[in-house]
Design a protein around this motif. Sequence first.
Motif, PDB file in Angstrom:
ATOM      1  N   GLU A  15      -4.574   9.464 -10.296  1.00 38.58           N
ATOM      2  CA  GLU A  15      -5.844   9.914  -9.745  1.00 38.58           C
ATOM      3  C   GLU A  15      -5.832   9.801  -8.216  1.00 38.58           C
ATOM      4  O   GLU A  15      -5.552   8.733  -7.672  1.00 38.58           O
ATOM      5  CB  GLU A  15      -6.986   9.057 -10.305  1.00 38.58           C
ATOM      6  CG  GLU A  15      -8.369   9.519  -9.898  1.00 38.58           C
ATOM      7  CD  GLU A  15      -8.767  10.832 -10.550  1.00 38.58           C
ATOM      8  OE1 GLU A  15      -9.639  11.529  -9.990  1.00 38.58           O
ATOM      9  OE2 GLU A  15      -8.202  11.163 -11.625  1.00 38.58           O
ATOM     10  N   PRO A  16      -6.134  10.888  -7.500  1.00 37.73           N
ATOM     11  CA  PRO A  16      -6.192  10.793  -6.032  1.00 37.73           C
ATOM     12  C   PRO A  16      -7.383   9.941  -5.610  1.00 37.73           C
ATOM     13  O   PRO A  16      -8.527  10.205  -6.005  1.00 37.73           O
ATOM     14  CB  PRO A  16      -6.387  12.252  -5.587  1.00 37.73           C
ATOM     15  CG  PRO A  16      -6.023  13.088  -6.763  1.00 37.73           C
ATOM     16  CD  PRO A  16      -6.366  12.275  -7.965  1.00 37.73           C
ATOM     17  N   HIS A  61      -2.669  -1.305  -8.756  1.00 46.00           N
ATOM     18  CA  HIS A  61      -3.508  -0.625  -7.767  1.00 46.00           C
ATOM     19  C   HIS A  61      -2.725  -0.565  -6.455  1.00 46.00           C
ATOM     20  O   HIS A  61      -1.691  -1.211  -6.319  1.00 46.00           O
ATOM     21  CB  HIS A  61      -4.849  -1.352  -7.565  1.00 46.00           C
ATOM     22  CG  HIS A  61      -4.718  -2.668  -6.878  1.00 46.00           C
ATOM     23  ND1 HIS A  61      -4.252  -3.804  -7.529  1.00 46.00           N
ATOM     24  CD2 HIS A  61      -4.960  -3.038  -5.586  1.00 46.00           C
ATOM     25  CE1 HIS A  61      -4.232  -4.814  -6.671  1.00 46.00           C
ATOM     26  NE2 HIS A  61      -4.653  -4.374  -5.484  1.00 46.00           N
ATOM     27  N   GLY A  62      -3.221   0.239  -5.507  1.00 48.97           N
ATOM     28  CA  GLY A  62      -2.561   0.285  -4.197  1.00 48.97           C
ATOM     29  C   GLY A  62      -2.108   1.664  -3.755  1.00 48.97           C
ATOM     30  O   GLY A  62      -1.688   1.832  -2.606  1.00 48.97           O
ATOM     31  N   ASP A  86      -9.789   4.617   3.307  1.00 47.37           N
ATOM     32  CA  ASP A  86      -9.302   4.160   4.607  1.00 47.37           C
ATOM     33  C   ASP A  86      -8.198   3.146   4.361  1.00 47.37           C
ATOM     34  O   ASP A  86      -8.204   2.434   3.339  1.00 47.37           O
ATOM     35  CB  ASP A  86     -10.432   3.515   5.415  1.00 47.37           C
ATOM     36  CG  ASP A  86     -11.518   4.507   5.799  1.00 47.37           C
ATOM     37  OD1 ASP A  86     -11.175   5.695   5.989  1.00 47.37           O
ATOM     38  OD2 ASP A  86     -12.688   4.102   5.919  1.00 47.37           O
ATOM     39  N   SER A  87      -7.253   3.087   5.268  1.00 50.24           N
ATOM     40  CA  SER A  87      -6.130   2.166   5.106  1.00 50.24           C
ATOM     41  C   SER A  87      -6.622   0.741   4.913  1.00 50.24           C
ATOM     42  O   SER A  87      -7.518   0.268   5.621  1.00 50.24           O
ATOM     43  CB  SER A  87      -5.210   2.241   6.329  1.00 50.24           C
ATOM     44  OG  SER A  87      -4.092   1.401   6.153  1.00 50.24           O
ATOM     45  N   GLY A  88      -6.040   0.054   3.922  1.00 47.01           N
ATOM     46  CA  GLY A  88      -6.416  -1.321   3.624  1.00 47.01           C
ATOM     47  C   GLY A  88      -7.465  -1.441   2.538  1.00 47.01           C
ATOM     48  O   GLY A  88      -7.640  -2.523   1.960  1.00 47.01           O
ATOM     49  N   GLN A  89      -8.159  -0.345   2.235  1.00 43.56           N
ATOM     50  CA  GLN A  89      -9.196  -0.370   1.206  1.00 43.56           C
ATOM     51  C   GLN A  89      -8.592   0.079  -0.120  1.00 43.56           C
ATOM     52  O   GLN A  89      -8.734   1.223  -0.541  1.00 43.56           O
ATOM     53  CB  GLN A  89     -10.356   0.541   1.609  1.00 43.56           C
ATOM     54  CG  GLN A  89     -10.933   0.262   2.980  1.00 43.56           C
ATOM     55  CD  GLN A  89     -11.511  -1.142   3.074  1.00 43.56           C
ATOM     56  OE1 GLN A  89     -12.227  -1.590   2.176  1.00 43.56           O
ATOM     57  NE2 GLN A  89     -11.217  -1.831   4.160  1.00 43.56           N
ATOM     58  N   ILE A  90      -7.874  -0.824  -0.792  1.00 45.56           N
ATOM     59  CA  ILE A  90      -7.100  -0.416  -1.970  1.00 45.56           C
ATOM     60  C   ILE A  90      -7.668  -0.931  -3.290  1.00 45.56           C
ATOM     61  O   ILE A  90      -7.144  -0.612  -4.357  1.00 45.56           O
ATOM     62  CB  ILE A  90      -5.637  -0.888  -1.839  1.00 45.56           C
ATOM     63  CG1 ILE A  90      -5.571  -2.419  -1.729  1.00 45.56           C
ATOM     64  CG2 ILE A  90      -4.967  -0.226  -0.647  1.00 45.56           C
ATOM     65  CD1 ILE A  90      -4.146  -2.958  -1.711  1.00 45.56           C
ATOM     66  N   GLN A 106       0.847  -1.193   0.000  1.00 50.23           N
ATOM     67  CA  GLN A 106       0.000   0.000   0.000  1.00 50.23           C
ATOM     68  C   GLN A 106       0.881   1.241   0.000  1.00 50.23           C
ATOM     69  O   GLN A 106       1.767   1.378   0.836  1.00 50.23           O
ATOM     70  CB  GLN A 106      -0.912   0.002   1.230  1.00 50.23           C
ATOM     71  CG  GLN A 106      -1.777   1.248   1.370  1.00 50.23           C
ATOM     72  CD  GLN A 106      -2.734   1.129   2.533  1.00 50.23           C
ATOM     73  OE1 GLN A 106      -3.673   0.323   2.532  1.00 50.23           O
ATOM     74  NE2 GLN A 106      -2.493   1.927   3.571  1.00 50.23           N
ATOM     75  N   VAL A 107       0.647   2.140  -0.944  1.00 41.96           N
ATOM     76  CA  VAL A 107       1.388   3.395  -1.048  1.00 41.96           C
ATOM     77  C   VAL A 107       0.479   4.528  -0.578  1.00 41.96           C
ATOM     78  O   VAL A 107      -0.645   4.679  -1.078  1.00 41.96           O
ATOM     79  CB  VAL A 107       1.838   3.653  -2.508  1.00 41.96           C
ATOM     80  CG1 VAL A 107       2.588   4.987  -2.604  1.00 41.96           C
ATOM     81  CG2 VAL A 107       2.690   2.504  -3.022  1.00 41.96           C
TER      82      VAL A 107
END
Length: 444
Positions: free
Chosen positions: A339-340, A367-368, A344-348, A325-326
């Motif tokens: 694209e921004p 993705h990520g 929430d963290s983990g929802q990639i 995750q970046v």
Amino acid sequence: MIISEHVLRANWHKTKSNTITIPQGSIITPSARDFLRSQAIQVQYEGETVLKAEPEKTPTAAGRMLSTNQGNAASRASAGEASHPKPEHMTHLRGKQLILKTHPVIAWRGQLDRFGCDLVETQTLLVKAGETKFAAQLEEVALRAQQLMVAEVRELPIEFGTLFGWTADEIRDMSHHPDKYFGIPHTPMSYQDGWIVARLNSLRSKIREVELYANRAFTADDGSCSRPDIILLLNRLSSLFYVLLCQRRSEQREKRILPIGISNRHLHLSQNHLELLFGAGYSLKKRKELSQPGQFAAEETVTLAGPKGNIENVRVLGPVRPETQVEVSVTDCFHLGIEPELRDSGQIAGTSGVELIGLAGTVRLDHGAIVAARHIHLHSDQAKKWNLRDGQRVTVRVESQRPALFQNVLVRVSKEFKGELHLDTDEANAALVKPDTECIIVEV
């Protein structure tokens, strides 16, 4: 001379005479005439014989008596039904009761209107500050003030009932014993109490002024009061605002205050991607511990490469995770040309991809890359004390030189966490966050 009901009552109560003498050319207002009839008081103009206050007669502006038909025409004229307009210095109290605009009841109504304006202004400021729940609660007071006006104009009784769930006696007791109910003594207001407490005290002062005007309007010289229900309601409204400000001051002693952590761009790597970037069997080297227990900044950095540009020396955080995750800011996304995606963290899933360049190789992510949503880490004990739960959304206010309100902040609870608000660099810079800046959870 204009003889109003207020003036008439004030003079009559001194003697209780069956006859009253007034100067030639005086104007007797309709409400004053009604009072004369109700008390069977005879009117005598100076130098003339006594005139009875008969129902079929109506006074004119010159003090002469008109016939019934002429009186009806005069009443219609005062109500705007004829060509002669109502004098600008007079107004209608109820129906066709014409009185001076300086009448105590008119003055009281104006003060009640002014209180309503102050209350709405306070509610508007509360909404802007994120105190929407409290602003909505004050709508109960606004409604009661409107009911109060209607009850007076229509000469209807008004019951106190409850306000904020409290009876009149309960509000009185709480206002007299704040130490008992809120653990704070009667103390002068201070700027350190904050603007909300100051506003509540201002509303309290204003409603006390409205109560004073009500006493002038509805209390006679002998101490009798025609509207004790209105006086009671206004008195308890004053007490209510004092109770609310005491409650607010008490809550501020146990503010839900948190430090702020600024989350610079970084990434979390899976073991597979770590080895592709730095070599087979590679392990992260700890550089320093982070504020959250078990989390650390590693020695390793990578370069992020996007369609429009690169960002070098992006720190890897450990330990490794199941998925890479970046986490970057919106400004970083513009620089990279991706694209921004606020997540929430983990929802990639479905997010933008980016290329990672390490010492031993590269990884092309489809993705990520996310803009991490602002969030709070809370230890489970702290969450229990503050009555917060994992996954809840709250509003926080950053206390800085440039105060900012952040809404929809995710609460994450674990026995492994330490209490802290996490903002990215864009958010922190916008609020001028410094290392010692704190935030307050203001709405749940």
